[in-house]
Write an enzyme that holds these catalytic residues in place. Structure first.
Site, mmCIF file in Angstrom:
data_model
loop_
_atom_site.group_PDB
_atom_site.id
_atom_site.type_symbol
_atom_site.label_atom_id
_atom_site.label_comp_id
_atom_site.label_asym_id
_atom_site.label_seq_id
_atom_site.Cartn_x
_atom_site.Cartn_y
_atom_site.Cartn_z
ATOM 1 N N LYS A 1 0.832 -1.208 0.000
ATOM 2 C CA LYS A 1 0.000 0.000 0.000
ATOM 3 C C LYS A 1 0.872 1.267 0.000
ATOM 4 C CE LYS A 1 -3.237 -2.845 -0.232
ATOM 5 N NZ LYS A 1 -4.222 -3.426 0.643
HETATM 6 C C1 LIG Z 1 -5.204 -4.556 0.894
HETATM 7 C C2 LIG Z 1 -6.669 -4.440 0.812
HETATM 8 C C3 LIG Z 1 -7.500 -4.753 1.895
HETATM 9 C C4 LIG Z 1 -7.013 -5.433 3.147
HETATM 10 O O1 LIG Z 1 -5.989 -4.788 3.792
HETATM 11 P P1 LIG Z 1 -5.155 -5.570 4.928
HETATM 12 O O2 LIG Z 1 -4.476 -4.462 5.691
HETATM 13 O O3 LIG Z 1 -4.197 -6.458 4.207
HETATM 14 O O4 LIG Z 1 -6.093 -6.326 5.761
HETATM 15 C C5 LIG Z 1 -8.865 -4.509 1.784
HETATM 16 N N1 LIG Z 1 -9.386 -4.001 0.657
HETATM 17 C C6 LIG Z 1 -8.635 -3.707 -0.421
HETATM 18 C C7 LIG Z 1 -9.292 -3.127 -1.633
HETATM 19 C C8 LIG Z 1 -7.254 -3.939 -0.385
HETATM 20 O O5 LIG Z 1 -6.512 -3.681 -1.471
#
Ligand SMILES: *Cc1c(COP(=O)(O)O)cnc(C)c1O
Length: 382
Positions: free
Chosen positions: A183
């Site tokens: 992210k």
């Molecule tokens: C990465 C992601 C999540 C989950 O995030 P985590 O921190 O890994 O639990 C949820 N929704 C979307 C669209 C994502 O890309």
């Protein structure tokens, strides 16, 4: 050919990040404490949110959110199938039914027009996804949810720093961010719930730590009251200070990360413009700031005369990594078998699910890496 592998994503970790984590390790307090509290404050400040609760993942945030909103058997939750599977899994595990809204073919966003016909008397929650770093068109979705009295929680996992109509995502409503390593900023693993509803945040804060009536860390206590009692059963979803310190340090550089991502994305757009078989996403027509979390393209398999998997494998052989964000939830084994949606039920979702791939995009890449990716794409397609 490149001599070293270019992954599709890599966290941008610098010496200050490493020092920040090392300082926590040396401090004598490594789990949730003053750093987690400071990260909540800094993050809320950055997105102009009224309040924020740090958690060990965005998935944990979504889990607690469904609990806090009382989502359960008989309820319907509207969300795209073009999303990370965690949301859909949690809806199903809560005993509720996921109802999938189709997306725009070229922005991958859900819209109020797509959501409205799916609303029934059982609809309890709408979860739009801000896709790839651009925002969904929230004004009409907010209006629809308010008119129908349905809760709205934005999946902002891709949207740290994204702006919609001049406001940061997180400034309004209830949003869930992720700090997974791919992210826009990372804690290793981590998440943040932001909300303008202080009662909802209090509930999330309680549920994230065993359902005790206190936070995992209380500043005035320099720890946690040993007398704290269970107010309701809860989970263990707190963010440790080791991770929060990394988050604070990363957040200091978010603007430069987005600038670099934007520069690289512009280069991709120019360089890919002449390649018929490659269709980048469109940018939404409403006013936004794109945070360029992902650079997604679709492979026109007819023009390419090859399938998406073969194309990705050919790039990998040439040392270029790619990802898929995402394979639609309803076409995955469990959901194929349990939901049994007919093929073509979500035409734009399915069309993209078969053709999308994410090209390398991260702040420590150079313009020359983008050019190399594009040259390699041309070579593979030739
Ligand atoms: C990465 C992601 C999540 C989950 O995030 P985590 O921190 O890994 O639990 C949820 N929704 C979307 C669209 C994502 O890309």
């Amino acid at each position: 050919m490149r001599s070293s592998f270019l992954p599709f994503s890599r966290p941008a970790i610098d010496e200050a990040d490493i020092q920040a984590v090392a300082d926590v390790l040396r401090s004598g307090w490594i789990t949730t404490g003053s750093k987690a509290a400071a990260f909540e404050e800094a993050f809320a400040d950055y997105c102009h949110a009224r309040g924020a609760v740090a958690l060990c993942s965005a998935t944990a945030g979504m889990h607690l959110m469904l609990m806090a909103l009382g989502i359960g058997p008989g309820d319907e939750v509207i969300t795209p199938s073009m999303t990370w599977v965690s949301t859909v899994n949690l809806i199903v595990m809560a005993g509720a039914r996921p109802v999938f809204a189709d997306i725009d073919r070229d922005t991958l966003m859900v819209s109020a027009d797509g959501i409205a016909p799916l609303i029934t008397e059982r609809t309890r929650l709408i979860i739009p996804v801000h896709f790839a770093g651009a925002p969904a068109d929230m004004a009409p979705i907010r209006k629809l949810a308010a008119e129908k009295g349905i809760a709205l929680v934005e999946d902002a996992a891709h949207a740290v720093g994204t702006e919609y109509s001049g406001r940061r995502i997180g400034a309004e409503g209830t949003t869930i961010f992720s700090f997974h390593p791919i992210k826009n900023i990372t804690c290793g693993e981590g998440g943040m719930v932001c909300s303008d509803d202080p009662k909802l945040l209090d509930r999330i804060r309680r549920l994230k730590f065993h359902g005790l009536g206190v936070d995992a860390y209380d500043r005035t206590m320099q720890g946690r009251s040993p007398q704290a009692e269970v107010m309701e059963p809860g989970f263990k979803y707190n963010l440790p200070d080791m991770a929060a310190a990394l988050g604070i340090s990363q957040l200091r550089r978010i603007e430069s990360f987005i600038e670099k991502r934007t520069l690289l994305a512009r280069r991709y757009r120019q360089a890919l413009a002449g390649i018929d078989a490659i269709l980048p996403l469109s940018e939404p027509a409403y006013p936004i700031r794109h945070a360029w979390h992902l650079f997604i393209v679709r492979l026109d398999t007819g023009k390419a005369r090859m399938g998406r998997e073969a194309f990705m494998a050919a790039l990998k052989e040439r040392n270029i990594g790619t990802g898929i964000h995402f394979k639609a939830a309803h076409v995955q084994k469990y959901y194929r078998e349990t939901l049994q949606l007919p093929q073509g039920a979500l035409p734009n979702t399915e069309w993209n699910s078969d053709r999308i791939l994410s090209l390398p995009l991260f702040p420590d890449m150079g313009i020359e890496d983008v050019d190399e990716v594009v040259d390699t794409i041309k070579e593979v397609l030739a």
